[in-house]
Design a protein around this motif. Structure first.
Motif, PDB file in Angstrom:
ATOM      1  N   THR A 148       0.824  -1.201   0.000  1.00 33.56           N
ATOM      2  CA  THR A 148       0.000   0.000   0.000  1.00 33.56           C
ATOM      3  C   THR A 148       0.863   1.258   0.000  1.00 33.56           C
ATOM      4  O   THR A 148       0.542   2.243  -0.666  1.00 33.56           O
ATOM      5  N   GLN A 203      -8.458   0.493  -1.447  1.00 32.37           N
ATOM      6  CA  GLN A 203      -8.912  -0.673  -0.701  1.00 32.37           C
ATOM      7  C   GLN A 203     -10.153  -0.343   0.134  1.00 32.37           C
ATOM      8  O   GLN A 203     -11.002  -1.192   0.364  1.00 32.37           O
ATOM      9  N   ASP A 204     -10.265   0.923   0.562  1.00 33.34           N
ATOM     10  CA  ASP A 204     -11.426   1.328   1.369  1.00 33.34           C
ATOM     11  C   ASP A 204     -12.448   2.116   0.535  1.00 33.34           C
ATOM     12  O   ASP A 204     -13.277   2.842   1.087  1.00 33.34           O
ATOM     13  N   ARG A 222     -13.528   4.750  -0.849  1.00 34.00           N
ATOM     14  CA  ARG A 222     -13.535   6.222  -0.863  1.00 34.00           C
ATOM     15  C   ARG A 222     -14.580   6.793  -1.811  1.00 34.00           C
ATOM     16  O   ARG A 222     -14.331   7.737  -2.550  1.00 34.00           O
ATOM     17  N   GLY A 248     -20.534  -4.340   0.413  1.00 32.14           N
ATOM     18  CA  GLY A 248     -19.114  -4.106   0.206  1.00 32.14           C
ATOM     19  C   GLY A 248     -18.679  -4.424  -1.213  1.00 32.14           C
ATOM     20  O   GLY A 248     -17.904  -3.677  -1.823  1.00 32.14           O
ATOM     21  N   GLN A 291     -17.202  -1.861  -4.043  1.00 28.43           N
ATOM     22  CA  GLN A 291     -15.948  -2.143  -4.738  1.00 28.43           C
ATOM     23  C   GLN A 291     -16.106  -1.966  -6.244  1.00 28.43           C
ATOM     24  O   GLN A 291     -15.253  -1.381  -6.921  1.00 28.43           O
ATOM     25  N   ASN A 351     -13.403  -7.973  -2.274  1.00 28.26           N
ATOM     26  CA  ASN A 351     -14.762  -7.989  -1.720  1.00 28.26           C
ATOM     27  C   ASN A 351     -15.802  -8.518  -2.689  1.00 28.26           C
ATOM     28  O   ASN A 351     -16.997  -8.256  -2.517  1.00 28.26           O
TER      29      ASN A 351
END
Length: 241
Positions: free
Chosen positions: A49, A93-94, A96, A147, A151, A174
């Motif tokens: 990351t 990954q999150d 946003r 989720g 994604q 996900n």
């Protein structure tokens, strides 16, 4: 490494540390070439990351040289960085996603930022949502999505403007295996149009799904490249470009 012909990204002896802690990346050197597909692998905590953050210009290195699109991004004025970032698509990954925007408006965001006319936005957004299986959720808001759906919205947003570089952090983490393969094929299609793709993943099964891909392995902040494939343009069949 400096001055490699045709390179779109060059890292030369890059190191990164946060505060006074030990380096999370050490002496990282590689060259990425236009229209190539790369997987970034490594154990949890290896620095994947952090390396991606350098690639999409969210972080500046502690030392070394990072060149993108032929420009040294370390010395370029900060006011010029947004222009560089618009040439890079990012799958976080999150996710946003913007919570007060609908699915379609989240996906359309890069086009609007780039100044595309509203009349030219509706169809590409609808086509992209159909591709990722969310055409029935265009008016929904992120909080109502699963989720996996979030994604897919994040991926659609990252690729809608056909960026020159696509950086994806665990983009299939996900979704189910069938959707993971479909999304990977979307990345491949974008790659065939000329986008340089970098996918960080811990899923070793994905590494065999893109025959022309190259693999970058991080181990405790150091990049392993035993074949030298990241220093020279990969051999590609001209018919696929």
């Amino acid at each position: 490494m400096s001055g490699s012909d045709g390179a779109i990204v060059q890292f030369d002896n890059v190191g990164l540390r946060y505060g006074a802690d030990a380096e999370v990346l050490s002496d990282v050197s590689f060259t990425l070439f236009p229209g190539s597909f790369y997987f970034l692998t490594g154990a949890s905590g290896a620095g994947k990351t952090s390396l991606l953050r350098l690639l999409y210009l969210a972080q500046r290195p502690t030392r070394g040289v990072v060149r993108m699109f032929g420009t040294d991004t370390i010395t370029v004025p900060r006011g010029h960085l947004p222009g560089f970032r618009r040439r890079i698509g990012v799958v976080f990954q999150d996710f946003r996603l913007v919570p007060h925007l609908s699915v379609s408006d989240n996906v359309a965001l890069p086009l609007r930022i780039s100044g595309v006319a509203e009349a030219d936005i509706r169809k590409p957004v609808a086509d992209m949502l159909a591709w990722v299986g969310l055409d029935q959720r265009a008016g929904a808001f992120p909080a109502t999505l699963s989720g996996g759906e979030q994604q897919r919205v994040a991926i659609a947003r990252a690729v809608i403007a056909r960026p020159e570089v696509l950086v994806a952090d665990e983009p299939t983490g996900n979704v189910d295996p069938d959707m993971a393969l479909k999304l990977l094929r979307l990345f491949e299609a974008l790659n065939r149009l000329g986008t340089t793709v970098v996918v960080a993943t811990h899923d070793v099964h994905l590494l065999q799904k893109v025959p022309d891909s190259l693999i970058m392995r991080l181990d405790r902040g150091r990049l392993s490249d035993p074949t030298g494939a990241l220093r020279y343009p990969p051999r590609r069949d001209p018919a696929v470009l």
